[in-house]
Design an enzyme around this catalytic site. Structure first.
Site, short mmCIF file in Angstrom:
data_model
loop_
_atom_site.label_atom_id
_atom_site.label_comp_id
_atom_site.label_asym_id
_atom_site.label_seq_id
_atom_site.Cartn_x
_atom_site.Cartn_y
_atom_site.Cartn_z
N ARG A 46 0.85 -1.21 0.00
CA ARG A 46 0.00 0.00 0.00
C ARG A 46 0.88 1.26 0.00
O ARG A 46 0.55 2.26 -0.62
CB ARG A 46 -0.95 -0.01 1.21
CG ARG A 46 -1.70 1.29 1.40
CD ARG A 46 -3.03 1.18 2.14
NE ARG A 46 -3.09 0.24 3.22
CZ ARG A 46 -2.54 0.41 4.44
NH1 ARG A 46 -1.89 1.51 4.73
NH2 ARG A 46 -2.66 -0.53 5.37
N ASP A 169 -5.03 19.42 -15.59
CA ASP A 169 -5.36 18.08 -16.08
C ASP A 169 -4.83 17.98 -17.51
O ASP A 169 -5.33 18.66 -18.41
CB ASP A 169 -6.88 17.87 -16.02
CG ASP A 169 -7.29 16.45 -16.40
OD1 ASP A 169 -6.59 15.83 -17.22
OD2 ASP A 169 -8.32 15.98 -15.89
N LYS A 194 -6.32 6.74 -20.16
CA LYS A 194 -6.47 7.19 -21.54
C LYS A 194 -5.17 6.95 -22.32
O LYS A 194 -4.75 5.83 -22.45
CB LYS A 194 -6.91 8.65 -21.56
CG LYS A 194 -7.97 9.00 -20.52
CD LYS A 194 -9.25 8.21 -20.69
CE LYS A 194 -10.32 8.79 -19.79
NZ LYS A 194 -11.26 7.85 -19.23
C1 LIG Z 1 -9.98 14.83 -18.71
C2 LIG Z 1 -10.24 13.70 -17.74
N1 LIG Z 1 -9.73 13.79 -16.50
C3 LIG Z 1 -9.94 12.80 -15.59
C4 LIG Z 1 -10.71 11.70 -15.89
C5 LIG Z 1 -10.94 10.63 -14.84
O1 LIG Z 1 -10.09 9.55 -15.04
P1 LIG Z 1 -10.44 8.01 -14.70
O2 LIG Z 1 -11.60 7.64 -15.57
O3 LIG Z 1 -9.17 7.30 -15.02
O4 LIG Z 1 -10.80 7.96 -13.27
C6 LIG Z 1 -11.24 11.57 -17.17
C7 LIG Z 1 -12.06 10.39 -17.51
O5 LIG Z 1 -12.70 10.33 -18.54
C8 LIG Z 1 -11.02 12.60 -18.11
O6 LIG Z 1 -11.53 12.55 -19.35
#
Ligand SMILES: Cc1ncc(COP(=O)(O)O)c(C=O)c1O
Length: 376
Positions: A46, A169, A194
């Site tokens: 962990r 992000d 992604k």
């Molecule tokens: C731009 C963006 N940030 C964060 C996330 C969240 O990621 P996760 O689905 O891996 O939890 C997504 C998910 O689609 C996303 O498109």
């Protein structure tokens, strides 16, 4: 090392005793101690695991940051980063955001009194007006999901000032095309589910920072709540990352071809892709990114056309994700952005006529011919 080489070699263990070329999966929950008070550097998975550690080393290098942390999903990374804020803090966020981020902010607002104000983070004046003396953080998604709005990261840094934590992000562009820490961000977040893992087979998330205090707090959160990535998923992410630079470029070629093709289709009213010269963020993208990525959203003439596309694609898959080898089409209204209140959704342009495409790495003509059949 240039970024392509980092993708391939960046996870290498400097203390590798076996010569293994691929980082092994250390499928061990716990580690034996060599003596009382002594440790091999690993005690309990962990807290840290050698496979996860190799992946974190790699992602930190790719983002040109000091420390990277790997989580069980992008949302787990986001939640940990939100743990750096205190109850009742204020945060300003890009108004057009992934719906799951909005859901998380709403939960935190209810539970901790976190005040989140949404604005067009690329509008200098609006941003200035929205920032308050006690704003602790700015959260930027660029390009944004799903409207593909581009925010000038350097400008946000300048307007927000050095005391505000700037979180970006970077899921849509990946470090191969944009490195927010170099543009003034304090923390970069990824849904590694992604492009980074890249094959629609692994959930993971990342946070990368240069700030040792943030890194220490994030490690404390992972150790305490156990949201760190599993060894096997860490292995899959390392494997996926080896080809990130090739995949993103190939997918981007497909995106440009699809954007140009969609733009001419009589049933398509508008295409949102920063690679198109008429996109409002086109020139800005060229100053902060080395590519436009492989995400497109487009508006069709009627809701019936949107439904027809979703039901008639054959090669392209109607599914909720992005950034993998397969081309996916998403209906933000009922999928990714279903939890965004209707009034706000409509103000952003997320209507029943909007579709989102994540271009994969298939043959370009096969993708275009599938779109042609589906649009009719
Ligand atoms: C731009 C963006 N940030 C964060 C996330 C969240 O990621 P996760 O689905 O891996 O939890 C997504 C998910 O689609 C996303 O498109």
């Amino acid at each position: 090392m240039k970024i392509e080489t980092v993708c391939v070699h960046g996870a290498k263990d400097p203390n590798n005793l076996t010569g293994a070329v691929a980082v092994p999966v250390y499928q061990s929950a716990t580690y034996a101690h060599p003596g009382v008070g002594a440790s091999t550097g690993y005690d309990y998975s962990r807290v840290q695991n050698p496979t996860r550690e190799a992946l974190e080393r790699l992602v930190a290098k790719l983002e040109n940051g000091r420390e990277g942390l790997a989580f069980a999903s992008g949302m787990a990374a986001m939640d940990a980063v939100m743990g750096l804020l205190n109850p009742k803090d204020r945060m300003v966020a890009t108004s057009d955001l992934y719906g799951g981020s909005v859901r998380l902010f709403n939960v935190l607002a209810e539970r901790n009194g976190l005040a989140v104000e949404y604005t067009d983070t690329n509008d200098r004046e609006l941003l200035r007006e929205t920032l308050a003396p006690d704003t602790r953080a700015v959260f930027v998604e660029t390009p944004s999901n799903p409207m593909m709005n581009v925010t000038d990261i350097r400008m946000v840094r300048e307007v927000a000032g050095p005391e505000v934590t700037l979180i970006v992000d970077n899921t849509f562009l990946t470090p191969c095309l944009q490195r927010p820490l170099e543009l003034g961000a304090d923390i970069v977040i990824h849904s590694g589910t992604k492009y980074l893992s890249g094959h629609n087979d692994t959930m993971c998330g990342f946070a990368v920072t240069d700030n040792p205090e943030f890194a220490e707090k994030l490690r404390f959160i992972t150790k305490t709540v156990g949201t760190g990535l599993s060894p096997f998923d860490s292995f899959l992410a390392i494997r996926g990352l080896k080809t990130l630079h090739l995949r993103i470029k190939r997918a981007e070629e497909n995106a440009m071809a699809a954007a140009l093709w969609l733009r001419k289709h009589p049933k398509v009213k508008k295409v949102h892709y920063p690679g198109l010269p008429e996109h409002p963020g086109h020139l800005l993208s060229k100053t902060q990114s080395s590519g436009f990525g492989a995400m497109i959203s487009f508006e069709v003439d009627a809701p019936e056309t949107a439904v027809k596309v979703l039901e008639n694609v054959r090669l392209i898959l109607y599914a909720e994700s992005l950034g993998g080898t397969e081309t996916l089409v998403t209906y933000p209204l009922v999928q990714t952005h279903a939890d965004v209140p209707e009034e706000r959704r409509l103000a952003l342009g997320i209507t029943d006529r909007l579709l989102r495409l994540s271009l994969g790495i298939e043959n370009t003509l096969d993708i275009l011919s599938d779109l042609e059949n589906a649009l009719g």
